[in-house]
Design a protein around this motif. Structure first.
Motif, PDB file in Angstrom:
ATOM      1  N   SER A  60     -77.273  13.908  77.851  1.00 18.05           N
ATOM      2  CA  SER A  60     -78.836  13.979  77.200  1.00 18.05           C
ATOM      3  C   SER A  60     -79.380  13.098  75.820  1.00 18.05           C
ATOM      4  N   THR A  61     -80.073  13.129  75.406  1.00 18.54           N
ATOM      5  CA  THR A  61     -81.031  12.467  74.334  1.00 18.54           C
ATOM      6  C   THR A  61     -79.829  12.356  73.300  1.00 18.54           C
ATOM      7  N   ARG A  62     -79.209  13.115  72.533  1.00 21.84           N
ATOM      8  CA  ARG A  62     -78.041  13.329  71.711  1.00 21.84           C
ATOM      9  C   ARG A  62     -77.140  12.410  72.038  1.00 21.84           C
ATOM     10  N   ASP A  63     -76.667  12.890  73.464  1.00 14.30           N
ATOM     11  CA  ASP A  63     -75.372  11.957  73.796  1.00 14.30           C
ATOM     12  C   ASP A  63     -75.864  10.285  73.385  1.00 14.30           C
ATOM     13  N   LEU A  64     -76.798   9.731  73.997  1.00 15.26           N
ATOM     14  CA  LEU A  64     -77.330   8.134  73.897  1.00 15.26           C
ATOM     15  C   LEU A  64     -77.107   8.024  72.795  1.00 15.26           C
ATOM     16  N   LEU A  65     -77.919   8.586  71.433  1.00 11.19           N
ATOM     17  CA  LEU A  65     -77.819   8.304  70.818  1.00 11.19           C
ATOM     18  C   LEU A  65     -76.588   8.469  69.658  1.00 11.19           C
ATOM     19  N   ASP A  66     -75.547   8.930  70.567  1.00 10.24           N
ATOM     20  CA  ASP A  66     -73.699   8.646  69.523  1.00 10.24           C
ATOM     21  C   ASP A  66     -73.025   7.266  69.872  1.00 10.24           C
ATOM     22  N   GLN A  67     -73.357   7.267  68.642  1.00  8.06           N
ATOM     23  CA  GLN A  67     -72.815   5.641  69.023  1.00  8.06           C
ATOM     24  C   GLN A  67     -71.696   5.662  69.454  1.00  8.06           C
ATOM     25  N   ASP A  68     -70.401   6.533  69.367  1.00  3.50           N
ATOM     26  CA  ASP A  68     -69.266   6.762  69.621  1.00  3.50           C
ATOM     27  C   ASP A  68     -68.348   7.100  70.678  1.00  3.50           C
ATOM     28  N   LEU A  69     -70.251   7.403  71.323  1.00  4.28           N
ATOM     29  CA  LEU A  69     -69.719   7.896  73.261  1.00  4.28           C
ATOM     30  C   LEU A  69     -68.870   6.784  73.341  1.00  4.28           C
ATOM     31  N   PRO A  70     -69.492   5.453  74.170  1.00  4.02           N
ATOM     32  CA  PRO A  70     -68.227   4.835  74.650  1.00  4.02           C
ATOM     33  C   PRO A  70     -66.867   4.740  74.424  1.00  4.02           C
TER      34      PRO A  70
END
Length: 805
Positions: free
Chosen positions: A630-640
C-alpha cells in the motif's frame, strides 16, 4: 501552644522522647537481666555446692555406720559368741545387734554367717529384701575392711554398711542400714539453706517423694512437675511452686535394680533476688525522673525549632493563595534566618514567574493567540453567559490543508512563519467585521478555532465562508507563493452540545468530514459521530483479529499463457469474523490503509506467504509469490529491512517474491516511494506495477522506476472478446511493457477465449477465475496436482523452474 499531631514539633518531641524512653528502658532491662543472671549464677553455685554437701552428709552417715559396725565387729564377747556357734548364744548376738543399731539409729542390723546366709536380723522383712544386694557387697567389704552402698526397699532409699568379723579369719559380717528420709533432708536444709526432697523412681518412671523440707502439697507439686518432664534433667531447671519460682538440681545418689534414688535440691529465685529489689526500685525511680526531665527539655527545644518554621509555613500558604505582600521576619542569624531570607527571595521570584507562566500556559508563543486551554476557558464563560441570556454560541474549527507537506519541503521555520501569517489574516478578518466578542485561537499544530458568542447558524456559516475565502488567497513568504486551504467544521450551543470540550470535539468531527468532502464548511451532525464510533470499533476488531488469528491467507495461481505452466501465485487476505463470517477485503482494506493498520496487515501477509513459499519449494513447487504493497508501506523507510528479516527467517531468496504497487501509491509521494523501491530492487526482489492503466502517472516517471512487471487491470481484460477498444488498450499495454523490458501479466481472465486472445497478443502470464478463484493457501498443492491447461501444450515440468523465473 498546643502541638498538632504530625506537626514538626510533635515529631521532634515524639522522636526524641521515644529514643530517651527506649534508652532508659533498655538500660533498665539490661540491669534487670544482669541481676537475674547473677542471681541464677549464684543459685547454680549454691546448688553445685549443695550437691557436694549432701554427698558429704551421706559419707558422714556411712562413716558413722561403719564405726558402729566396726566396734561391734571387734567386741570380744560378740566375736566369741559367734565363734561358739551355739544356740544358747543367739540371744546374746541379737541383743548386741539391737543395742548397737539403736545407738547409731540404724533401722536394720543383721548378722551374715560365714556361709553367707542371714543368721540373725532385727527386721526380717527388710533383711529378706536386702539379702541379694548385701551378699554382693561381702567380697568388697572383706577386701576393704568394710563397704557401703544404697538400697531401695518399698520405694524408700537406705544407706547400707557391711563390716567383716574376723577372728582372725572372717567368720561373718555385720550389716547395718540407715534411712535416707526427711530427717536427712532437714539436716541438709539446716546446713545449706537449700530445700531438699528425697525421691525414688520405679521402673515405670513414676516419682515418689520419700521426705522433703517442703510441705505436703508443695512436695506433691514437685513430684507432679518432675513427672511432666520427659526424663531426669541433667542440669539446673525451674520449678513453679506455690511459694514462687525455684531453680532446682536433681542429684542421683544410687540405683537398686531398676529403681533409682535421687535428691532434689531447690533454691528460691525470689529469695535470691530479694537483695536486689531495693536497687531495682531506685533504678525505676531514676528512669522515670530522667524521662520526665528529658521530656521537658525536648518540648522546649522542639518549640524553639518548630515555631519559626510554622510561621514560614503560614507565609507559604499565603504565597499559595496569591498573597505576595506579607512580611517575613529575617532578623535571625541562624539557619532559620537563612531560610527566611530564601523565602523572601522566593516570594519575589514567584510573583514574577507566575505572570510569565500564565502567559505560557494560556497563550500560544508562536502566534500570540490564546491556546487550547485558554480557548476552553473562554468558551465555558461564553456558554455560561449564553445560558443566562438564552443566546446561542458557535465554534468554528479549521485544519490547514497540505501543511505537513509545506513543513517537509520548506522546513519548520517556514511553516512557523506560515502559521503566523494565517493567524494575522484571521485576526484581521474578525477586526474588519467588527466582531469585538469573537475570539480566534490556535489549538495546536495547524489547527485554529474561532469563538462566536451571541451568534446564530447563518452568521456562523457566513463567517466560515469568509474565512475559507480569505485562506484561499495565496500567501507570500520568502519569495515563495503558497496556496493553502482548510477543512472547517461548525458546532453550536444549544443545538449540538452544552459543554465546551464536547462542542470542540463535535466541531473537530465536522472539520474532518469537511476535509473528506472538500466542499466548504460542514455543520456537525450526530450521524458523523456514529461513523467515527463505527470506525473505532472496526479498528479494534482488526487488532483483535491479528491477535486471535482470524485472518486467512488465500492465493490465486499465475500461469504462463503460452505453455499453461504455473509459475507463481498472488497472496490475498481474507477475514473470518467470529460473528459476521467471511469479510471480504473491500470491506476492511481501505479502512486499514486510512488508519495505518495496513502496515500490520502487510507484515502478516508477508510472513504467511514466506511460510507457504518455503513449504512449496520443499515439496518441489518453487513458485514466485506476489504480495501487494500500500501507499503507507511504500512510505515506511524500514520496509526493506523488515522484509529482509522475513526472508532470512524462512531461508528464502529475494527473487522468490514479487511486490506489487499501484500507480496511485507511487504518485502520492514519488521521491520516498522511489527510494523504497530502489532499496527493494537492490535486494533482488521483483517489483510489479499493479492495476496498470487506471492511474494518472507519467510514463517518463514510470520508466525510471526499477520495476520488472506490469499487471493489466482486469477492467480492460474482462470484456476483451466483445470490446475492440479494450483489446487495443491491452495490445498497446503489452507492447509498451515489452518495449520497456518488462513482463506483462493480465488479471481477470474468466474464459478460454480471453486466454487464447491474450496469448496471441504476446501477454506473458495471466490469472483469473477461469484458471482458479482465490483458494486457501493450504489447498494450493492439491490444486497444482490436478491442474491441466485447456490447450494442447506439454505438461509443465516444475523441476526446471527456478525461484527467480
Amino acid at each position: 501552644m498546643r502541638m498538632r499531631f504530625r506537626s514538626l514539633e510533635s515529631r521532634i518531641v515524639t522522636l526524641f522522647l521515644v529514643l530517651v524512653v527506649a534508652v532508659q528502658l533498655i538500660g533498665l532491662l539490661v540491669i534487670q537481666r544482669g541481676i537475674d543472671n547473677n542471681a541464677r549464677l549464684a543459685i547454680s553455685s549454691e546448688l553445685n555446692n549443695g550437691s557436694k554437701v549432701f554427698r558429704r552428709l551421706l559419707d558422714q552417715n556411712a562413716q558413722s555406720l561403719r564405726f558402729g559396725a566396726r566396734l561391734l565387729a571387734r567386741d570380744t564377747a560378740f566375736v566369741a559368741a559367734i565363734g561358739n556357734n551355739d544356740e544358747s548364744d543367739r540371744a546374746t548376738i541379737e541383743s548386741a545387734l539391737v543395742n548397737s543399731g539403736r545407738r547409731i539409729k540404724a533401722t536394720l542390723t543383721m548378722l551374715i554367717s560365714s556361709e553367707r546366709k542371714i543368721s540373725v536380723s532385727t527386721n526380717n522383712g527388710q533383711s529378706a529384701a536386702l539379702e541379694k544386694q548385701v551378699v554382693s557387697m561381702l567380697d568388697a567389704a572383706e577386701a576393704s575392711d568394710g563397704a557401703n552402698g544404697i538400697a531401695i526397699v518399698d520405694h524408700r532409699p537406705y544407706q547400707i554398711v557391711v563390716m567383716p568379723i574376723k577372728a582372725p579369719i572372717t567368720i561373718g559380717w555385720i550389716v547395718m542400714t540407715f534411712p535416707i528420709d526427711r530427717q536427712l533432708a532437714t539436716d541438709m536444709r539446716e546446713v545449706s539453706s537449700l530445700d531438699t526432697t528425697v525421691l525414688t523412681r520405679d521402673p515405670q518412671g513414676k516419682w515418689l517423694a520419700v521426705g522433703s523440707t517442703f510441705g505436703g502439697p508443695t512436695a506433691q507439686t514437685v513430684v507432679d512437675q518432675l513427672q511432666a518432664l520427659p526424663g531426669a534433667p541433667a542440669g539446673p531447671f525451674d520449678l513453679m511452686l506455690e511459694a514462687g519460682k525455684y531453680s532446682a538440681r536433681l542429684l542421683a545418689i544410687g540405683q537398686y535394680g531398676d529403681q533409682t534414688a535421687n535428691v532434689l535440691l531447690a533454691r528460691s529465685i525470689d529469695e535470691a533476688t530479694a537483695e536486689y529489689s531495693r536497687l531495682e526500685r531506685w533504678l525505676i525511680g531514676l528512669t522515670l525522673g530522667g524521662i520526665f526531665l528529658s521530656a521537658l527539655a525536648i518540648v522546649f527545644t522542639a518549640k524553639r525549632i518548630a515555631q519559626p518554621i510554622s510561621e514560614l509555613a503560614d507565609t507559604a500558604k499565603r504565597l499559595e493563595q496569591g498573597d505576595y505582600k506579607g512580611q517575613i521576619d529575617t532578623s535571625r542569624e541562624d539557619e532559620i534566618g537563612a531560610l527566611a531570607h530564601a523565602f523572601d527571595a522566593m516570594r519575589e521570584g514567584i510573583a514574577k514567574r507566575e505572570q510569565e507562566i500564565r502567559r505560557l500556559a494560556y497563550w500560544d508563543t508562536l502566534t500570540n493567540l490564546p491556546n487550547r486551554a485558554q480557548f476552553v476557558l473562554l468558551l465555558d464563560d461564553a456558554l455560561a453567559e449564553a445560558a443566562k441570556r438564552e443566546e446561542s454560541v458557535f465554534v468554528l474549527m479549521m485544519d490547514l490543508d497540505r501543511f505537513k507537506h509545506v513543513n517537509d519541503v520548506m522546513g519548520h521555520s517556514f511553516g512557523d512563519a506560515l502559521l503566523r501569517q494565517v493567524a494575522g489574516r484571521l485576526q484581521l478578518l474578525l477586526a474588519n467585521r467588527r466582531q469585538s466578542s469573537a475570539q480566534v485561537a490556535r489549538l495546536g499544530g495547524d489547527e485554529f478555532a474561532v469563538l462566536l458568542p451571541d451568534s446564530d447558524l447563518d452568521s456562523a456559516q457566513r463567517m466560515a465562508a469568509e474565512i475559507l475565502q480569505a485562506l484561499e488567497t495565496p500567501l507570500s513568504l520568502e519569495d515563495q507563493m503558497v496556496d493553502i486551504g482548510a477543512g472547517l467544521g461548525i458546532a453550536g450551543y444549544p443545538e449540538h452540545g452544552n459543554h465546551g470540550e464536547a462542542l470542540l470535539s463535535m466541531a473537530e468531527v465536522a472539520m474532518y468530514a469537511a476535509k473528506q468532502r472538500n466542499d466548504g464548511a460542514v455543520v456537525y451532525d450526530a450521524a458523523m459521530d456514529k461513523s467515527s464510533e463505527k470506525s473505532l470499533s472496526l479498528l479494534t476488531e482488526l487488532r483483535n483479529a491479528i491477535e486471535r488469528n482470524e485472518f486467512r491467507l488465500h492465493v490465486q495461481p499465475k500461469i504462463m499463457l503460452d505453455t499453461g505452466k504455473v509459475v507463481g501465485m498472488e497472496s490475498l487476505v481474507r477475514w473470518v469474523h467470529p460473528e459476521r463470517g467471511n469479510v471480504f477485503p473491500d470491506e476492511f482494506i481501505p479502512f486499514a490503509e486510512q488508519t495505518g493498520f495496513i502496515r500490520v496487515l502487510t507484515r502478516w501477509v508477508m510472513e504467511k506467504s514466506a511460510e507457504l513459499c518455503h513449504e512449496l519449494a520443499a515439496k518441489g513447487y518453487p513458485l514466485k509469490v506476489s504480495v501487494n504493497l500500500s501507499t503507507r508501506d511504500l512510505l515506511d523507510q524500514d520496509l526493506p529491512a523488515k522484509f529482509a528479516e522475513t526472508l532470512a527467517r524462512h531461508k528464502l531468496a529475494p527473487s522468490s517474491f514479487c511486490l506489487e504497487i499501484t500507480e496511485s501509491a507511487i504518485m502520492d509521494d514519488p521521491v520516498r516511494a522511489q527510494n523504497t523501491l530502489e532499496r527493494l530492487s537492490a535486494m533482488g526482489v521483483d517489483l510489479s506495477i499493479d492495476d496498470f492503466g487506471t492511474g494518472y502517472s507519467s510514463l517518463a516517471y514510470l520508466k525510471r522506476l526499477p520495476v520488472n512487471e506490469l499487471k493489466i487491470d482486469k477492467s480492460f481484460v474482462l470484456n476483451m472478446e466483445n470490446d475492440v477498444g479494450d483489446t487495443k488498450i491491452v495490445r498497446s499495454t503489452i507492447d509498451l511493457g515489452h518495449n520497456m523490458g518488462l513482463r506483462v501479466v493480465a488479471e481477470g481472465i474468466e474464459s478460454e477465449a480471453v486466454w487464447r486472445l491474450l496469448a496471441e497478443l504476446g501477454c506473458d502470464q495471466g490469472q483469473g477465475y477461469f484458471m482458479s478463484r482465490p483458494i486457501p493457501g493450504d489447498q494450493l498443492i492439491a490444486w497444482l496436482e490436478k491442474w491441466q491447461a485447456p490447450i494442447a501444450i506439454p505438461a509443465p515440468d516444475y523441476s526446471e523452474v527456478e525461484m527467480g523465473s
